[in-house]
Design a protein around this motif. Sequence first.
Motif, PDB file in Angstrom:
ATOM      1  N   GLU A  13       0.825  -1.206   0.000  1.00  0.00           N
ATOM      2  CA  GLU A  13       0.000   0.000   0.000  1.00  0.00           C
ATOM      3  C   GLU A  13       0.864   1.263   0.000  1.00  0.00           C
ATOM      4  O   GLU A  13       0.559   2.236  -0.681  1.00  0.00           O
ATOM      5  CB  GLU A  13      -0.946   0.018   1.201  1.00  0.00           C
ATOM      6  CG  GLU A  13      -1.991  -1.080   1.165  1.00  0.00           C
ATOM      7  CD  GLU A  13      -2.933  -0.958  -0.010  1.00  0.00           C
ATOM      8  OE1 GLU A  13      -3.645   0.056  -0.111  1.00  0.00           O
ATOM      9  OE2 GLU A  13      -2.965  -1.887  -0.845  1.00  0.00           O
ATOM     10  N   PHE A  14       1.950   1.233   0.761  1.00  0.00           N
ATOM     11  CA  PHE A  14       2.842   2.384   0.817  1.00  0.00           C
ATOM     12  C   PHE A  14       3.480   2.633  -0.545  1.00  0.00           C
ATOM     13  O   PHE A  14       3.567   3.772  -1.006  1.00  0.00           O
ATOM     14  CB  PHE A  14       3.914   2.174   1.885  1.00  0.00           C
ATOM     15  CG  PHE A  14       4.854   3.341   2.015  1.00  0.00           C
ATOM     16  CD1 PHE A  14       4.448   4.499   2.666  1.00  0.00           C
ATOM     17  CD2 PHE A  14       6.134   3.280   1.487  1.00  0.00           C
ATOM     18  CE1 PHE A  14       5.304   5.583   2.787  1.00  0.00           C
ATOM     19  CE2 PHE A  14       6.993   4.355   1.605  1.00  0.00           C
ATOM     20  CZ  PHE A  14       6.589   5.511   2.247  1.00  0.00           C
ATOM     21  N   MET A  17       0.981   4.205  -2.783  1.00  0.00           N
ATOM     22  CA  MET A  17       0.648   5.577  -2.402  1.00  0.00           C
ATOM     23  C   MET A  17       1.801   6.552  -2.652  1.00  0.00           C
ATOM     24  O   MET A  17       1.574   7.748  -2.847  1.00  0.00           O
ATOM     25  CB  MET A  17       0.274   5.611  -0.919  1.00  0.00           C
ATOM     26  CG  MET A  17      -0.292   6.921  -0.447  1.00  0.00           C
ATOM     27  SD  MET A  17      -0.793   6.863   1.272  1.00  0.00           S
ATOM     28  CE  MET A  17       0.776   7.054   2.086  1.00  0.00           C
ATOM     29  N   THR A  21       1.679  10.651  -4.048  1.00  0.00           N
ATOM     30  CA  THR A  21       1.965  11.565  -2.944  1.00  0.00           C
ATOM     31  C   THR A  21       3.117  12.491  -3.311  1.00  0.00           C
ATOM     32  O   THR A  21       3.019  13.713  -3.141  1.00  0.00           O
ATOM     33  CB  THR A  21       2.285  10.778  -1.663  1.00  0.00           C
ATOM     34  OG1 THR A  21       1.177   9.926  -1.351  1.00  0.00           O
ATOM     35  CG2 THR A  21       2.561  11.700  -0.503  1.00  0.00           C
ATOM     36  N   MET A  57      -0.193  14.993   0.563  1.00  0.00           N
ATOM     37  CA  MET A  57      -0.277  13.719   1.277  1.00  0.00           C
ATOM     38  C   MET A  57      -1.712  13.197   1.293  1.00  0.00           C
ATOM     39  O   MET A  57      -1.945  11.995   1.112  1.00  0.00           O
ATOM     40  CB  MET A  57       0.263  13.891   2.696  1.00  0.00           C
ATOM     41  CG  MET A  57       1.752  14.171   2.725  1.00  0.00           C
ATOM     42  SD  MET A  57       2.369  14.725   4.318  1.00  0.00           S
ATOM     43  CE  MET A  57       2.200  13.248   5.276  1.00  0.00           C
ATOM     44  N   VAL A  58      -2.664  14.095   1.463  1.00  0.00           N
ATOM     45  CA  VAL A  58      -4.076  13.695   1.438  1.00  0.00           C
ATOM     46  C   VAL A  58      -4.453  13.183   0.052  1.00  0.00           C
ATOM     47  O   VAL A  58      -5.149  12.173  -0.081  1.00  0.00           O
ATOM     48  CB  VAL A  58      -4.984  14.868   1.868  1.00  0.00           C
ATOM     49  CG1 VAL A  58      -6.447  14.566   1.598  1.00  0.00           C
ATOM     50  CG2 VAL A  58      -4.762  15.190   3.336  1.00  0.00           C
ATOM     51  N   LYS A  61      -3.234   9.654  -0.436  1.00  0.00           N
ATOM     52  CA  LYS A  61      -4.123   8.693   0.231  1.00  0.00           C
ATOM     53  C   LYS A  61      -5.445   8.578  -0.518  1.00  0.00           C
ATOM     54  O   LYS A  61      -5.988   7.482  -0.663  1.00  0.00           O
ATOM     55  CB  LYS A  61      -4.361   9.135   1.686  1.00  0.00           C
ATOM     56  CG  LYS A  61      -5.255   8.217   2.469  1.00  0.00           C
ATOM     57  CD  LYS A  61      -4.670   6.834   2.616  1.00  0.00           C
ATOM     58  CE  LYS A  61      -5.559   5.976   3.486  1.00  0.00           C
ATOM     59  NZ  LYS A  61      -5.178   4.581   3.423  1.00  0.00           N
ATOM     60  N   LEU A  64      -5.062   6.335  -3.432  1.00  0.00           N
ATOM     61  CA  LEU A  64      -5.007   4.949  -2.966  1.00  0.00           C
ATOM     62  C   LEU A  64      -6.409   4.403  -2.726  1.00  0.00           C
ATOM     63  O   LEU A  64      -6.744   3.298  -3.158  1.00  0.00           O
ATOM     64  CB  LEU A  64      -4.174   4.866  -1.691  1.00  0.00           C
ATOM     65  CG  LEU A  64      -3.989   3.499  -1.060  1.00  0.00           C
ATOM     66  CD1 LEU A  64      -3.110   2.637  -1.948  1.00  0.00           C
ATOM     67  CD2 LEU A  64      -3.362   3.635   0.312  1.00  0.00           C
ATOM     68  N   VAL A  65      -7.245   5.180  -2.065  1.00  0.00           N
ATOM     69  CA  VAL A  65      -8.617   4.754  -1.773  1.00  0.00           C
ATOM     70  C   VAL A  65      -9.446   4.704  -3.058  1.00  0.00           C
ATOM     71  O   VAL A  65     -10.164   3.733  -3.311  1.00  0.00           O
ATOM     72  CB  VAL A  65      -9.266   5.696  -0.737  1.00  0.00           C
ATOM     73  CG1 VAL A  65     -10.747   5.404  -0.591  1.00  0.00           C
ATOM     74  CG2 VAL A  65      -8.560   5.564   0.602  1.00  0.00           C
TER      75      VAL A  65
END
Length: 182
Positions: A13-14, A17, A21, A57-58, A61, A64-65
């Motif tokens: 996941e990282f 992302m 990011t 950063m948001v 994420k 990713l979602v």
Amino acid sequence: MQASQAKDFFVSEFKHMLPPTIFFIICFNVIALTVALLAEGREASLGAHAGATLAGMVCGKAVLVADRLPFFNRYPQYPLIWNALWKTLLYVAVTFAFRLLEKLLSAATGEYGFSAGVAEHVAHFEWSRFFAIQLWLLILFFLYTAFGELVGQVGRARIMQMFFGPVAPGAAEPGGRPAGPS
């Protein structure tokens, strides 16, 4: 879930992302600097860069979602531009709504109270600045999604090879020209 499976999941996941990011942190900081230079003729404040970094950063994420949502990859059978435009439209719509909501909440929690604060904020709202930033976001999200679709089709390894090498000796460029310095 075993500890090793959990670790693999978080690492995966990282890694997923990290590219969006980094992309959005850099881009949003460029926007913050651009806005500061245009509005005030000086560099952006530390707070503006911190806010831009947090927003990047948001967005990382959020990407990713969003990539996990079933309706997000709506046009896989069409040319890549369809999915790129669809995803761009979704990202821009969400950022538009969040930016307006942020402005309304900021006005509502001010010293005037909710209705008077919103009325005051609407009266002095800088629509041109708001839409200029929204236009930047449209372009950035399109670039991100279009390149992401391309990477999804061609493959990350092939894209990395195309951009950073190594290029096989004697490989020809498109058009029949030999690769290498001119």
